[in-house]
Design a protein around this motif. Structure first.
Motif, PDB file in Angstrom:
ATOM      1  N   UNK A 167      44.038  39.877  26.748  1.00 17.68           N
ATOM      2  CA  UNK A 167      42.834  40.388  27.397  1.00 17.68           C
ATOM      3  C   UNK A 167      43.102  41.057  28.739  1.00 17.68           C
ATOM      4  N   UNK A 168      44.295  40.874  29.303  1.00 22.09           N
ATOM      5  CA  UNK A 168      44.543  41.265  30.687  1.00 22.09           C
ATOM      6  C   UNK A 168      44.615  42.781  30.876  1.00 22.09           C
ATOM      7  N   UNK A 169      43.875  43.259  31.854  1.00 21.45           N
ATOM      8  CA  UNK A 169      43.947  44.648  32.303  1.00 21.45           C
ATOM      9  C   UNK A 169      45.041  44.696  33.372  1.00 21.45           C
ATOM     10  N   UNK A 170      46.154  45.341  33.076  1.00 15.54           N
ATOM     11  CA  UNK A 170      47.277  45.370  34.009  1.00 15.54           C
ATOM     12  C   UNK A 170      46.913  46.108  35.284  1.00 15.54           C
ATOM     13  N   UNK A 171      47.538  45.665  36.375  1.00 15.20           N
ATOM     14  CA  UNK A 171      47.260  46.304  37.649  1.00 15.20           C
ATOM     15  C   UNK A 171      47.639  47.786  37.622  1.00 15.20           C
ATOM     16  N   UNK A 172      46.686  48.603  38.053  1.00 13.66           N
ATOM     17  CA  UNK A 172      46.899  50.042  38.174  1.00 13.66           C
ATOM     18  C   UNK A 172      45.730  50.591  38.982  1.00 13.66           C
ATOM     19  N   UNK A 173      46.012  51.353  40.017  1.00 17.63           N
ATOM     20  CA  UNK A 173      44.939  51.870  40.862  1.00 17.63           C
ATOM     21  C   UNK A 173      43.976  52.788  40.126  1.00 17.63           C
ATOM     22  N   UNK A 174      44.410  53.360  39.017  1.00 17.33           N
ATOM     23  CA  UNK A 174      43.505  54.257  38.293  1.00 17.33           C
ATOM     24  C   UNK A 174      42.386  53.489  37.577  1.00 17.33           C
ATOM     25  N   UNK A 210      45.698  41.424  47.661  1.00 15.61           N
ATOM     26  CA  UNK A 210      45.212  42.591  48.379  1.00 15.61           C
ATOM     27  C   UNK A 210      44.207  43.433  47.618  1.00 15.61           C
ATOM     28  N   UNK A 211      44.020  43.139  46.351  1.00 12.34           N
ATOM     29  CA  UNK A 211      43.092  43.929  45.546  1.00 12.34           C
ATOM     30  C   UNK A 211      41.722  43.264  45.379  1.00 12.34           C
ATOM     31  N   UNK A 212      41.534  42.116  46.016  1.00 14.86           N
ATOM     32  CA  UNK A 212      40.208  41.513  46.103  1.00 14.86           C
ATOM     33  C   UNK A 212      40.071  40.963  47.520  1.00 14.86           C
ATOM     34  N   UNK A 213      39.342  41.696  48.340  1.00 10.38           N
ATOM     35  CA  UNK A 213      39.228  41.371  49.759  1.00 10.38           C
ATOM     36  C   UNK A 213      37.820  40.885  50.098  1.00 10.38           C
ATOM     37  N   UNK A 214      37.747  40.149  51.192  1.00 14.07           N
ATOM     38  CA  UNK A 214      36.447  39.778  51.756  1.00 14.07           C
ATOM     39  C   UNK A 214      36.654  39.429  53.221  1.00 14.07           C
ATOM     40  N   UNK A 244      40.477  48.905  45.957  1.00 10.19           N
ATOM     41  CA  UNK A 244      40.454  47.447  45.945  1.00 10.19           C
ATOM     42  C   UNK A 244      39.008  47.007  45.763  1.00 10.19           C
ATOM     43  N   UNK A 245      38.831  45.781  45.301  1.00  2.09           N
ATOM     44  CA  UNK A 245      37.498  45.203  45.191  1.00  2.09           C
ATOM     45  C   UNK A 245      37.150  44.516  46.510  1.00  2.09           C
ATOM     46  N   UNK A 246      35.897  44.649  46.917  1.00  2.00           N
ATOM     47  CA  UNK A 246      35.447  43.990  48.151  1.00  2.00           C
ATOM     48  C   UNK A 246      34.250  43.105  47.839  1.00  2.00           C
ATOM     49  N   UNK A 247      34.329  41.856  48.314  1.00  4.05           N
ATOM     50  CA  UNK A 247      33.310  40.847  48.005  1.00  4.05           C
ATOM     51  C   UNK A 247      32.490  40.488  49.245  1.00  4.05           C
ATOM     52  N   UNK A 248      31.185  40.405  49.010  1.00  2.62           N
ATOM     53  CA  UNK A 248      30.255  39.859  49.999  1.00  2.62           C
ATOM     54  C   UNK A 248      29.699  38.564  49.430  1.00  2.62           C
ATOM     55  N   UNK A 249      29.718  37.489  50.221  1.00  2.92           N
ATOM     56  CA  UNK A 249      29.235  36.196  49.740  1.00  2.92           C
ATOM     57  C   UNK A 249      27.932  35.818  50.429  1.00  2.92           C
ATOM     58  N   UNK A 250      26.901  35.717  49.608  1.00  2.00           N
ATOM     59  CA  UNK A 250      25.567  35.357  50.097  1.00  2.00           C
ATOM     60  C   UNK A 250      25.454  33.827  50.173  1.00  2.00           C
ATOM     61  N   UNK A 251      26.288  33.241  51.032  1.00  4.19           N
ATOM     62  CA  UNK A 251      26.367  31.788  51.143  1.00  4.19           C
ATOM     63  C   UNK A 251      26.478  31.387  52.610  1.00  4.19           C
ATOM     64  N   UNK A 252      26.068  30.169  52.916  1.00  4.37           N
ATOM     65  CA  UNK A 252      26.418  29.536  54.185  1.00  4.37           C
ATOM     66  C   UNK A 252      27.036  28.181  53.881  1.00  4.37           C
ATOM     67  N   UNK A 253      27.803  27.661  54.828  1.00  7.26           N
ATOM     68  CA  UNK A 253      28.686  26.530  54.570  1.00  7.26           C
ATOM     69  C   UNK A 253      28.365  25.350  55.478  1.00  7.26           C
TER      70      UNK A 253
END
Length: 318
Positions: A167-174, A210-214, A244-253
């Motif tokens: 199932x894995x999509x190999x890393x590639x910037x395209x 580095x491909x999933x940042x927050x 890269x993917x960038x994540x925003x988290x709608x959470x407080x801790x």
């Protein structure tokens, strides 16, 4: 003792003020944005409802969960309230529409949150495979990391490749500019974040950190988190140009110096403002940068909020 009491009183006042700030913002600006009225007819297959030949990876607003595999963590009613961030299993989250997962593991491959543990990662992978076998066009991002304070599971990268290889999509910037149809039958982007083991290399079946940042903001103050999320998102490139993917988290801790340390009552301070956040992204001119949007205790409305914006992008209304 007196200074501690005074400090807690001031803390509660600040929380109350910040909650009122979000209430006022919601009342004054509303929660309407392009796609806000959209509801998928089948959340389990919501990507398939858009034409896979037209839906690009960089158009998707990905509904995600924070500490995704904590529905059975710890001991019920004793330690669980301090670490549980989701009430649904991974499979149920997938069926409700979640497409990004945050999985924390320790050396023995058990899922954990801090010092508390739950089931083996095998359960997580089993849930994912079950979902993939029941659907055809849904793409999933799986972030798996070694929890802070723990050691990497031995040869975990090989384990992931053996379990998910087909199932894995190999890393590639395209990949970011491709349509879903161009990636099929591969359907899982797996980001592996070890603490000490070698990171995945370019072109490998796994993606590196580095491909999933927050920008994680550790606070229990809802308006502070809300405004910080807007600020950090505004600093990112558009989804159409970044690789890269960038994540925003709608959470407080929960914070150790506050008497309320159970997750749910704390994170509820911001949980209901996901649609307001998207509205404010448009108001602040950064809606084109929103990509992964995550939450604690995900529900159907949160998924719909993300899918609706995706639909508006596909139709060219943003």
């Amino acid at each position: 003792m007196g200074s501690q009491v005074s400090k807690q009183i001031e803390r509660r006042k600040e929380i109350s003020i910040q909650k009122k700030v979000l209430v006022y913002l919601e009342e004054s600006s509303g929660e309407t944005y392009p796609g806000s009225d959209y509801r998928p007819s089948d959340r389990k297959n919501w990507m398939a409802e858009f034409n896979p030949e037209k839906l690009h990876i960089n158009q998707i607003v990905w509904p995600g969960t924070h500490d995704s595999a904590t529905n059975r963590i710890g001991i019920p009613l004793i330690t669980r309230p301090f670490a549980q961030c989701q009430s649904l299993s991974i499979y149920r989250q997938l069926c409700v529409g979640t497409r990004v997962f945050d999985i924390r593991v320790q050396e023995d491959r058990r899922v954990c949150h801090g010092i508390l543990t739950t089931y083996s990662v095998d359960v997580v992978i089993g849930d994912l495979k079950r979902f993939l076998s029941e659907t055809e066009s849904e793409i999933v991002i799986f972030e798996i990391r070694t929890e802070f304070g723990h050691e990497d599971p031995p040869e975990f990268d090989k384990f992931l490749e053996e379990q998910l290889g087909e199932y894995l999509i190999h890393h590639d910037n395209i990949v970011f500019g491709k349509t879903i149809a161009e990636l099929l039958p591969k359907r899982v982007i797996c980001v592996w974040k070890p603490r000490k083991s070698p990171a995945p290399k370019h072109g490998s079946p796994l993606w590196s950190a580095g491909y999933l940042k927050d920008n994680w903001i550790d606070t229990d103050l809802p308006s502070t988190k809300f405004e910080s999320n807007i600020k950090h998102l505004s600093e990112q490139p558009s989804v159409l140009s970044r690789k890269y993917f960038y994540r925003v988290e709608n959470t407080v801790t929960p914070q150790a110096d506050n008497p309320i340390v159970c997750v749910k009552p704390v994170t509820n301070r911001i949980h209901g403002y996901a649609r307001l956040f998207i509205t404010q992204c448009f108001s602040k001119g950064c809606a084109d940068k929103l990509q992964i949007f995550s939450t604690d205790f995900i529900d159907e409305d949160f998924v719909d909020a993300c899918v609706g914006l995706t639909q508006a992008r596909v139709e060219g209304r943003t």
